[in-house]
Design a protein around this motif. Structure first.
Motif, mmCIF file in Angstrom:
data_model
loop_
_atom_site.group_PDB
_atom_site.id
_atom_site.type_symbol
_atom_site.label_atom_id
_atom_site.label_comp_id
_atom_site.label_asym_id
_atom_site.label_seq_id
_atom_site.Cartn_x
_atom_site.Cartn_y
_atom_site.Cartn_z
ATOM 1 N N LEU A 219 -4.541 4.851 -10.812
ATOM 2 C CA LEU A 219 -3.152 5.170 -11.179
ATOM 3 C C LEU A 219 -2.164 4.574 -10.175
ATOM 4 O O LEU A 219 -1.073 4.135 -10.557
ATOM 5 N N GLY A 220 -2.528 4.557 -8.907
ATOM 6 C CA GLY A 220 -1.666 3.939 -7.898
ATOM 7 C C GLY A 220 -1.453 2.468 -8.176
ATOM 8 O O GLY A 220 -0.336 1.957 -8.063
ATOM 9 N N ALA A 221 -2.517 1.767 -8.559
ATOM 10 C CA ALA A 221 -2.388 0.341 -8.879
ATOM 11 C C ALA A 221 -1.520 0.138 -10.118
ATOM 12 O O ALA A 221 -0.683 -0.769 -10.155
ATOM 13 N N VAL A 222 -1.696 0.993 -11.109
ATOM 14 C CA VAL A 222 -0.898 0.872 -12.341
ATOM 15 C C VAL A 222 0.574 1.161 -12.062
ATOM 16 O O VAL A 222 1.459 0.413 -12.511
ATOM 17 N N VAL A 223 0.851 2.230 -11.321
ATOM 18 C CA VAL A 223 2.245 2.575 -11.012
ATOM 19 C C VAL A 223 2.878 1.501 -10.119
ATOM 20 O O VAL A 223 4.048 1.153 -10.297
ATOM 21 N N GLY A 224 2.118 0.962 -9.189
ATOM 22 C CA GLY A 224 2.650 -0.112 -8.340
ATOM 23 C C GLY A 224 3.003 -1.357 -9.133
ATOM 24 O O GLY A 224 4.061 -1.948 -8.940
ATOM 25 N N ALA A 225 2.111 -1.747 -10.044
ATOM 26 C CA ALA A 225 2.384 -2.931 -10.870
ATOM 27 C C ALA A 225 3.550 -2.682 -11.817
ATOM 28 O O ALA A 225 4.440 -3.535 -11.960
ATOM 29 N N ALA A 226 3.567 -1.529 -12.461
ATOM 30 C CA ALA A 226 4.669 -1.214 -13.372
ATOM 31 C C ALA A 226 5.987 -1.099 -12.616
ATOM 32 O O ALA A 226 7.029 -1.583 -13.083
ATOM 33 N N GLY A 227 5.950 -0.492 -11.454
ATOM 34 C CA GLY A 227 7.161 -0.361 -10.654
ATOM 35 C C GLY A 227 7.713 -1.691 -10.201
ATOM 36 O O GLY A 227 8.931 -1.888 -10.147
ATOM 37 N N SER A 228 6.836 -2.626 -9.892
ATOM 38 C CA SER A 228 7.320 -3.942 -9.470
ATOM 39 C C SER A 228 8.008 -4.669 -10.617
ATOM 40 O O SER A 228 8.952 -5.426 -10.396
ATOM 41 N N LEU A 229 7.557 -4.434 -11.833
ATOM 42 C CA LEU A 229 8.221 -5.040 -12.998
ATOM 43 C C LEU A 229 9.546 -4.346 -13.303
ATOM 44 O O LEU A 229 10.546 -4.997 -13.582
#
Length: 126
Positions: free
Chosen positions: A26-36
């Protein structure tokens, strides 16, 4: 301890290990989504990305009742951010190096540290 002041019970070790794995992903998903999101809708996207990261980090603390829950979520978040910031040999990268990207990176790390050092409040008695 009185009835209103009881310790925060730890989940079983097997349950915590599953939570750590879920929080890492979830951290990786939130980090990637947040960067977009932070790049797509400035400045509201930056605020939304930081709030989502804070929610994940605090949720990791509450779900596992340990600081390692925040560390798992923060580790996945940081790995995604670092990998997305490298770019490709062709020259395209997700982060352009602007102020918003730096605020997202440093702000997210600061929120993770704050959540990891929070005092855990006891859960209310059932």
């Amino acid at each position: 301890m009185t009835a209103h002041q009881h310790a925060d019970p730890l989940p079983a070790p097997a349950v915590r290990y599953v939570w750590y794995g879920v929080l890492l992903v979830l951290g990786a998903v939130v980090g990637a989504a947040g960067s977009l999101v932070q790049a797509a809708w400035p400045p509201a996207g930056l605020l939304l990305a930081l709030l989502a990261s804070a929610g994940l980090f605090y949720g990791g603390l509450r779900a596992t009742a340990t600081q390692l829950g925040v560390g798992a979520a923060g580790g996945g978040w940081l790995v995604a951010i670092v990998l997305l910031s490298f770019g490709r040999p062709e020259g395209d990268g997700l982060f352009g190096g602007g102020l918003g990207e730096m605020v997202y990176l440093l702000g997210g790390m600061a929120v993770a540290v704050m959540c990891a050092t929070m005092i855990r409040l006891p859960r209310p008695a059932p």
